[in-house]
Design a protein around this motif. Structure first.
Motif, PDB file in Angstrom:
ATOM      1  N   ASP A 102       0.842  -1.194   0.000  1.00 22.04           N
ATOM      2  CA  ASP A 102       0.000   0.000   0.000  1.00 22.04           C
ATOM      3  C   ASP A 102       0.881   1.250   0.000  1.00 22.04           C
ATOM      4  OD1 ASP A 102      -1.703   2.141   0.631  1.00 22.04           O
ATOM      5  OD2 ASP A 102      -2.989   0.889   1.875  1.00 22.04           O
ATOM      6  N   PRO A 103       0.698   2.171  -0.963  1.00 19.73           N
ATOM      7  CA  PRO A 103       1.505   3.397  -0.988  1.00 19.73           C
ATOM      8  C   PRO A 103       1.420   4.205   0.308  1.00 19.73           C
ATOM      9  CG  PRO A 103       0.348   3.129  -3.064  1.00 19.73           C
ATOM     10  CD  PRO A 103      -0.188   2.071  -2.145  1.00 19.73           C
ATOM     11  N   GLN A 104       0.234   4.200   0.951  1.00 16.53           N
ATOM     12  CA  GLN A 104       0.122   4.920   2.220  1.00 16.53           C
ATOM     13  C   GLN A 104       0.987   4.269   3.285  1.00 16.53           C
ATOM     14  OE1 GLN A 104      -3.633   6.665   4.181  1.00 16.53           O
ATOM     15  NE2 GLN A 104      -3.408   4.704   5.241  1.00 16.53           N
ATOM     16  N   THR A 105       1.023   2.953   3.307  1.00 19.94           N
ATOM     17  CA  THR A 105       1.880   2.245   4.259  1.00 19.94           C
ATOM     18  C   THR A 105       3.341   2.571   4.005  1.00 19.94           C
ATOM     19  OG1 THR A 105       0.307   0.420   4.515  1.00 19.94           O
ATOM     20  CG2 THR A 105       2.608  -0.036   5.071  1.00 19.94           C
ATOM     21  N   GLN A 106       3.734   2.642   2.753  1.00 21.22           N
ATOM     22  CA  GLN A 106       5.116   2.974   2.420  1.00 21.22           C
ATOM     23  C   GLN A 106       5.502   4.344   2.967  1.00 21.22           C
ATOM     24  OE1 GLN A 106       5.577   2.572  -1.850  1.00 21.22           O
ATOM     25  NE2 GLN A 106       4.476   0.628  -1.868  1.00 21.22           N
ATOM     26  N   LEU A 107       4.654   5.331   2.747  1.00 23.73           N
ATOM     27  CA  LEU A 107       4.959   6.685   3.184  1.00 23.73           C
ATOM     28  C   LEU A 107       4.912   6.812   4.700  1.00 23.73           C
ATOM     29  CD1 LEU A 107       5.517   9.668   2.670  1.00 23.73           C
ATOM     30  CD2 LEU A 107       3.053   9.999   2.339  1.00 23.73           C
ATOM     31  N   GLN A 108       3.851   6.326   5.311  1.00 21.49           N
ATOM     32  CA  GLN A 108       3.706   6.474   6.758  1.00 21.49           C
ATOM     33  C   GLN A 108       4.763   5.686   7.521  1.00 21.49           C
ATOM     34  OE1 GLN A 108      -0.360   5.561   7.874  1.00 21.49           O
ATOM     35  NE2 GLN A 108      -1.130   7.524   7.098  1.00 21.49           N
ATOM     36  N   SER A 109       5.103   4.501   7.050  1.00 19.56           N
ATOM     37  CA  SER A 109       6.113   3.696   7.742  1.00 19.56           C
ATOM     38  C   SER A 109       7.488   4.360   7.662  1.00 19.56           C
ATOM     39  CB  SER A 109       6.171   2.284   7.156  1.00 19.56           C
ATOM     40  OG  SER A 109       6.589   2.308   5.794  1.00 19.56           O
ATOM     41  N   LYS A 110       7.772   5.007   6.537  1.00 18.92           N
ATOM     42  CA  LYS A 110       9.049   5.711   6.394  1.00 18.92           C
ATOM     43  C   LYS A 110       9.160   6.842   7.405  1.00 18.92           C
ATOM     44  CE  LYS A 110      11.870   8.127   2.944  1.00 18.92           C
ATOM     45  NZ  LYS A 110      11.970   8.501   1.513  1.00 18.92           N
ATOM     46  N   LEU A 111       8.103   7.652   7.524  1.00 23.67           N
ATOM     47  CA  LEU A 111       8.111   8.758   8.482  1.00 23.67           C
ATOM     48  C   LEU A 111       8.166   8.237   9.918  1.00 23.67           C
ATOM     49  CD1 LEU A 111       5.428  11.067   6.784  1.00 23.67           C
ATOM     50  CD2 LEU A 111       7.927  11.294   6.719  1.00 23.67           C
ATOM     51  N   LEU A 112       7.444   7.165  10.175  1.00 30.80           N
ATOM     52  CA  LEU A 112       7.442   6.603  11.525  1.00 30.80           C
ATOM     53  C   LEU A 112       8.808   6.067  11.914  1.00 30.80           C
ATOM     54  CD1 LEU A 112       6.097   5.645  14.119  1.00 30.80           C
ATOM     55  CD2 LEU A 112       5.342   3.578  12.884  1.00 30.80           C
ATOM     56  N   MET A 113       9.449   5.299  11.028  1.00 31.11           N
ATOM     57  CA  MET A 113      10.745   4.735  11.366  1.00 31.11           C
ATOM     58  C   MET A 113      11.800   5.825  11.498  1.00 31.11           C
ATOM     59  SD  MET A 113      10.096   1.684  11.957  1.00 31.11           S
ATOM     60  CE  MET A 113      11.793   1.447  12.470  1.00 31.11           C
ATOM     61  N   ARG A 114      11.702   6.860  10.692  1.00 32.09           N
ATOM     62  CA  ARG A 114      12.636   7.979  10.817  1.00 32.09           C
ATOM     63  C   ARG A 114      12.503   8.610  12.212  1.00 32.09           C
ATOM     64  NH1 ARG A 114      12.229  12.247   6.123  1.00 32.09           N
ATOM     65  NH2 ARG A 114      12.868  10.361   4.994  1.00 32.09           N
ATOM     66  N   PHE A 115      11.260   8.768  12.672  1.00 34.69           N
ATOM     67  CA  PHE A 115      10.986   9.335  13.996  1.00 34.69           C
ATOM     68  C   PHE A 115      11.521   8.427  15.108  1.00 34.69           C
ATOM     69  CE2 PHE A 115       7.912   9.176  17.586  1.00 34.69           C
ATOM     70  CZ  PHE A 115       8.136  10.431  18.129  1.00 34.69           C
ATOM     71  N   LEU A 116      11.258   7.137  15.031  1.00 36.74           N
ATOM     72  CA  LEU A 116      11.693   6.211  16.080  1.00 36.74           C
ATOM     73  C   LEU A 116      13.218   6.096  16.128  1.00 36.74           C
ATOM     74  CD1 LEU A 116       9.062   3.335  15.634  1.00 36.74           C
ATOM     75  CD2 LEU A 116       9.073   5.174  17.348  1.00 36.74           C
ATOM     76  N   LEU A 117      13.844   6.013  14.958  1.00 39.99           N
ATOM     77  CA  LEU A 117      15.305   5.900  14.931  1.00 39.99           C
ATOM     78  C   LEU A 117      15.961   7.162  15.472  1.00 39.99           C
ATOM     79  CD1 LEU A 117      15.786   4.134  11.486  1.00 39.99           C
ATOM     80  CD2 LEU A 117      16.304   3.165  13.732  1.00 39.99           C
TER      81      LEU A 117
END
Length: 258
Positions: free
Chosen positions: A222-237
């Protein structure tokens, strides 16, 4: 998970360990070079990620000499069988042999490989074994080499790294009430506690429950999953790196701008 090539077809024997006093000798340990730097005039200090011992720092004596057999062996992203001895934190490399069986990373994937290496160096303590993470690393390199979506490979490895090091909460469970995450809900993820429903005051990235569940199941179609997961992992890391930026990420951003 199956490790590709010779590592799977002819598994290395589990490392033998012999101790004499405080000295330890390790042999035939599967590993990968993460990073190396010059040590004195002709040697290298090599940071190696091993299957059973985690990250270890090894002195490769004479490795910079033209006649050294180690010059062509101690390369990143190549499966090795290594041995070492010593009783200090900086031990002596006693053997290193190329195992083979993996496809080399091409120029477009090399920087992503170095990104994985930097994550391991920055977030994994020395001599902290994580066999599951070692398998995830081999899996990620294999996928990068076979032209699979790099962003999917990176998200899977990033989350696996946080899970293996014990700092990632279960993304499928609401941390507030311990109920399953709802696909239609909108959440933020507390880096220390896990998902909860988003509020107007939250500044953390907002993600759908579906994105969180997709990440758990490793489904990034899902393109939304791709975008949201990228922002989320950037935040967590960023949280777990105490806000210190990753050098490889900066290079990737610069290349995109060019």
């Amino acid at each position: 998970m199956e490790v590709p090539g010779n590592v799977t077809r002819e598994p290395l024997r589990r490392s033998s360990v012999s101790k004499q006093g405080a000295d330890t000798r390790i042999t035939e340990q599967p590993g990968f070079v993460l990073h190396s730097y010059v040590y004195r005039e002709s040697s290298l200090v090599v940071d190696v990620f091993t299957r059973d011992y985690g990250r270890v720092a090894l002195v490769a004596k004479g490795a910079k000499r033209p006649a050294s057999r180690l010059r062509g062996v101690l390369q990143t992203f190549q499966p090795l069988s290594v041995g070492w001895s010593g009783k200090s934190e900086l031990r002596t490399l006693t053997s290193a042999e190329w195992v083979g069986g993996m496809i080399p990373l091409d120029s477009s994937a090399l920087l992503y490989g170095f990104y994985l290496n930097e994550l391991l160096i920055r977030l994994l303590a020395r001599e902290d074994p994580h066999q599951g993470l070692f398998e995830q690393y081999v899996r990620a390199l294999t996928r990068l080499a076979t032209s699979e979506s790099a962003q999917t490979v990176l998200r899977i490895f990033e989350l696996a790294l946080l899970k293996e090091t014990g700092v990632a909460a279960d993304l499928s469970i609401n941390a507030k009430d311990r109920r399953p995450v709802e696909p239609e809900g909108i959440y933020v993820v507390d880096p220390e506690n896990g998902p909860r429903f988003a509020t107007l005051e939250d500044t953390a990235p907002r993600v759908s429950g579906k994105t969180l569940l997709d990440m758990v199941s490793e489904d990034y179609s899902d393109p939304q999953t791709q975008l949201q997961s990228k922002l989320l992992m950037r935040f967590l890391l960023a949280h777990h790196l105490n806000g210190v930026p990753l050098q490889t990420r900066k290079i990737l951003i610069d290349l995109r701008q060019l």
